[in-house]
Design a protein around this motif. Structure first.
Motif: not given
Lengths: 494, 485
Positions: A402, A406, A409, A421, A424-425, B70, B134, B137, B175, B179-180, B182-184, B186-187, B192
């Motif tokens: 996480w 972040l 990004l 990501l 991790s798969l 979170l 979150f 998810f 994933i 998840l990507l 969600i991260l976007l 959040w940032s 969320l």
């Protein structure tokens, strides 16, 4: 009295206990007991140290009363207290596990020698993390390395000897480079104290000598921390070492080297020099990305699970270096966090494998077919560790991912976020191969009946497996410590 | 009992039930009773929350905070209430059916099966009650993982291969994309939490928003939008109770539920309307609807046909969300319930046929109506409900969806809904015709010989339920209108 000497005790306890073990060669159990006591004592010391610096700020300890920068200084702040806690904590937890495992994997008359080497390795690693003196770092690197060569060579498989020899060659090149780099620094500044170096370097930093020193140190330590493509010693060393050694080294040895690199890049040379004047971000990032991708793919094709996890360790080093290459607080925090989270996760996985070796004497995926029915607790711990390695939510691995995502990004590298990501798969694939074999295949027809591993092996394994879940839910300690450590590393020496 | 407590207990019940089942693994009758009791208790707990939600309140419960801002937390709003009611209510019926099926079909490893089933229901409820993306998810992932052993249950090569594709696609999309996204989110927005009217407006530009929408829609692999729908037909290797409750109700509805939830509470319908990709996703959903129906027509295997039918029906709900009109969103919500009753009945029937006759292909079903009149009668009712014919509940959800298409001026989508309805008729009615109107191929004259009572009673019950939903559409709509206070 003791309170003031905690930094010294941190290293001296295992260092002085190591030779004492040689009197106990005939009583291996006693040797084990003493080692265990020492490891738990150092763990206690490291916890006290972390608590002291968390509230009271950095501690400087002058050995023999020789004031720094003339004498040898031990320097403890939240960044390295956190690393000390990881090393001492893992060594303490691995000891209850070690007794049965080592008894089976190491000749009886060598057990005391084995523990002696283990304590030396432990002392070396703790010393690297705690010392504030560049030359001292080199010395402790050698202490821990030489002890580790011996530890790995005690593996049952004869190939352990070759693995140990490769490690010796590569490790020696690494520490030699480090020494050359430190020599150059000394030549230009006349000091070996890290804080003092940080103060004096800016005046002379635009010289070729300092740049050469930087290059030697970077490459030398990168060899020790198994940065791709300098990782070639690692898979064999981890595969053929005795189980307990693999658990300990995988959780600590590369982590300490990473910490030293962080210290040099951020605190000694400074962010501005490492990532501004020199483009280390652009050097490290591609290596980290390749280091994540290629070893992960190689891991999929391993027939031996221990070897598979060794390659996964190389990939995990890539994650840490990636966070560090962003040169941002968040990235550095993710790196520090992963030092901790990966240590407990990987230690749990290697311990579960150790328990399997204890029962079936092999970690080949074919030999592990259907093992989950006979060893349900061991395999369940493996699954929990595996989930954390993949980074499933509510595990420690997820917290790292996480923050790392972040950080990517935040730095504007969103393709890297996608890449992370996707990789991790790959971890899903290699962990799932083991799960599928263990849970959904039948035991081979000629396989002897197997019992669940004894509690002495199971309890520490589960302790770490649970820790990797608990630290995925209650994140205050690792996240708080990592945030403080990142701030300290970025801030340099006060 | 306070609603907060009821939420906690509803979530804890399936876990406690699982432990009890493991404890009584050696005493099958006691273990199976435990399962039914667990399901009933869970439903009762969910019911406790209903009056509050109907009154417009949103009871919530926070478990723990993972990182600042979170947390794992629950809050029940109308849509989640509906999904929770459907999933937990139908679990009771499925539990009874599973006992009949697993014994009748002589499947192995009952305890493991029931235990993972309970975890799946636990995670479905977690999804329904999630307060933020979150939490949703986390439970979404638990649901994927806990259903893997259920799909791989038979343990043969086919089951393992199917399960691998199942998990690979679901985890891969969640994933890789979700998840990507969600991260976007959040940032960019710093939160969320599911919020009335969405959280994106004014914080996320329309360009990024458009990409986010694609990431979410394909990240929610459980909604089975083409081309990521393959996992659903593959999951049919699982024993029928799994196909019935999980792959017609809990798992797939968790997917479309998430789609609705993200559209309404993260994007917000107004914001959604302004994104270019909303229309793209709408067309993809329309394509999925028609294409999956066409594939369904060619399947001879009954469960495979039903699976493709589900793929098609799920896209109704995705399309409903993408119409970005309140009435279509309500229609989508209603379809979660209506389709659940219809499709679970059809799967129960398929399982009953397998238990009684070991038949799995439609071409073998000639004259089956003489042997299993109750089962095939229920099949007809279930089919009518999925088609959306009166007097079944399915009519109302389609009605609202078409109204929604009208509301947002998408005439073409009305045509798509109608064509798809015709296709539904074309692939769901032939099995009934074969069963009732053709003579048996094998010259069977043995009279009525149904599957065990524990198979037949549940499917009759759900078929009647599909009928009852025709009259319950009013209150249902009333509940769902609470989505837009």
């Amino acid at each position: 009295m003791i309170e003031h000497n905690l930094p010294a005790l941190q290293v001296l306890l295992p260092l002085f206990a190591a030779p004492l073990l040689l009197f106990l060669v005939r009583w291996p159990t006693l040797a084990w007991a003493l080692t265990t006591a020492v490891c738990w004592a150092t763990f206690l010391v490291s916890a006290l140290l972390l608590e002291a610096v968390w509230t009271g700020g950095p501690i400087s300890y002058a050995h023999g009363g020789w004031e720094p920068p003339y004498g040898i200084e031990y320097w403890v702040d939240t960044a390295n207290a956190f690393v000390l806690l990881i090393i001492a904590g893992i060594s303490a937890i691995v000891m209850p596990f070690a007794r049965d495992s080592v008894e089976q994997e190491v000749d009886r008359d060598r057990i005391a020698w084995f523990y002696s080497a283990f304590l030396l390795a432990n002392a070396g690693l703790l010393g690297i993390a705690i010392t504030g003196d560049a030359f001292n770092i080199f010395v402790f690197f050698e202490i821990s390395a030489i002890a580790s060569y011996a530890l790995i060579a005690m593996g049952k498989d004869r190939r352990a000897l070759l693995a140990s020899f490769t490690y010796l060659i590569m490790g020696t090149i690494g520490t030699t480079f480090l020494l050359i780099g430190i020599g150059f620094l000394y030549m230009m500044t006349g000091t070996l104290n890290l804080a003092d170096l940080a103060e004096r370097l800016p005046a002379v930093r635009d010289t070729t000598t300092i740049r050469a020193a930087f290059a030697f140190i970077a490459v030398g330590i990168s060899l020790k921390l198994a940065l791709f493509p300098l990782h070639l010693w690692l898979p064999n060393a981890y595969t053929y070492a005795p189980s307990m050694v693999t658990v300990f080294l995988s959780a600590t040895a590369t982590k300490v080297a990473i910490y030293v690199l962080l210290r040099f890049f951020y605190s000694v040379f400074g962010v501005e020099f490492s990532f501004g004047v020199l483009p280390m971000g652009y050097v490290l990032m591609p290596l980290a990305l390749l280091g994540i991708l290629l070893p992960s793919i190689v891991a999929i094709f391993q027939a031996d699970v221990k070897r598979m996890l060794a390659y996964s360790s190389v990939a995990q080093v890539g994650y840490i270096i990636l966070g560090f290459s962003f040169a941002s607080t968040l990235g550095l925090m993710a790196a520090m966090l992963h030092l901790f989270n990966h240590a407990i996760t990987k230690a749990a996985l290697f311990m579960a494998l150790g328990a399997i070796v204890y029962r079936i004497g092999s970690t080949r995926i074919d030999d592990m077919a259907g093992i989950a029915r006979d060893m349900p607790w061991t395999m369940a711990a493996f699954v929990v560790g595996g989930l954390s390695l993949i980074g499933i939510p509510l595990t420690a691995g997820f917290i790292t991912k996480w923050h790392l995502l972040l950080a990517a990004l935040e730095a504007g590298f969103w393709p890297i976020a996608v890449f992370l990501l996707a990789t991790s798969l790959i971890a899903v694939i290699y962990i799932w191969r083991v799960v599928e074999a263990a849970y959904f295949l039948e035991r081979p027809a000629n396989a002897p009946p197997v019992r669940e591993a004894p509690p002495a092996l199971l309890l520490p394994t589960w302790g770490l497996a649970l820790a990797s879940v608990v630290f995925g839910i209650y994140t205050a300690l690792p996240v708080g410590a990592a945030a403080k450590a990142a701030a300290i590393l970025l801030g340099g020496y006060p | 009992m306070s609603p907060e407590m009821a939420i906690g207990l509803a979530l804890a019940t399936p876990l406690a039930g699982m432990l009890l089942m493991l404890l009584f693994a050696r005493v099958p009758n006691l273990r199976d009773t435990m399962m039914v009791l667990t399901a009933a208790t869970m439903f009762a707990m969910v019911l406790q929350v209903l009056p509050e939600v109907q009154a417009g309140a949103r009871p919530s419960l926070e478990l723990f905070e993972l990182m600042p801002g979170l947390s794992i937390a629950f809050e029940v709003e109308p849509l989640g209430m509906l999904f929770a009611l459907v999933a937990s209510g139908l679990w009771i019926v499925t539990a009874l059916y599973a006992i009949g099926y697993m014994r009748g079909a002589k499947e192995k490893h009952h305890t493991r099966f029931y235990a993972f089933f309970a975890i799946a229901l636990f995670s479905a409820l977690g999804i329904a009650f999630a307060k933020n993306m979150f939490t949703l998810f986390v439970f979404y992932e638990i649901l994927s993982i806990s259903t893997y052993p259920l799909v791989a249950h038979k343990g043969n090569e086919a089951a393992k291969r199917g399960a691998r594709i199942y998990l690979g696609l679901l985890l891969g999309t969640s994933i890789g994309f979700q998840l990507l996204a969600i991260l976007l989110t959040w940032s960019l927005t710093g939160t969320l939490d599911f919020t009335d009217g969405g959280i994106m407006e004014g914080k996320v530009g329309h360009g990024v928003g458009a990409i986010l929408l694609l990431l979410y829609m394909y990240g929610i692999g459980k909604a089975a939008l083409m081309p990521f729908h393959r996992w659903l037909p593959e999951a049919m290797v699982a024993p029928t109770p799994v196909s019935a409750l999980l792959h017609a109700v809990a798992v797939v509805k968790a997917g479309v539920f998430t789609v609705l939830k993200v559209s309404v509470y993260l994007f917000g319908l107004d914001y959604l309307q302004d994104l270019v990709t909303t229309e793209w996703v709408m067309y993809i959903a329309a394509f999925t609807m028609i294409a999956a129906s066409l594939v369904a027509m060619q399947q001879d295997n009954l469960k495979a046909r039903l699976a493709y039918s589900t793929v098609s029906q799920l896209s109704y709900i995705v399309l409903g969300a993408m119409l970005a009109s309140q009435i279509a969103a309500i229609g989508g919500g209603m379809h979660i319930a209506m389709h659940a009753f219809g499709k679970i009945t059809l799967f129960f029937c398929a399982g009953a046929i397998y238990v009684a006759t070991k038949k799995t292909e439609i071409s073998q079903m000639d004259g089956l109506g003489r042997r299993m009149p109750f089962t095939m009668g229920a099949f007809l009712l279930g089919a009518l409900c999925v088609i959306g014919a009166p007097p079944m509940g399915g009519l109302w959800s389609k009605w609202h969806l078409i109204l929604g298409a009208l509301d947002s001026g998408q005439q073409l989508m009305i045509a798509v809904f109608l064509v798809s309805t015709l296709l539904n008729v074309a692939y769901l009615i032939p099995p009934v015709i074969r069963a009732f109107l053709r003579p048996p191929k094998d010259g069977y004259t043995g009279g009525i010989k149904e599957a065990p009572l524990l198979c037949v009673a549940p499917l009759t019950f759900t078929a009647l339920g599909a009928f009852a939903m025709f009259f319950l559409a009013g209150p249902l709509r009333g509940l769902l209108e609470g989505m837009f206070p």
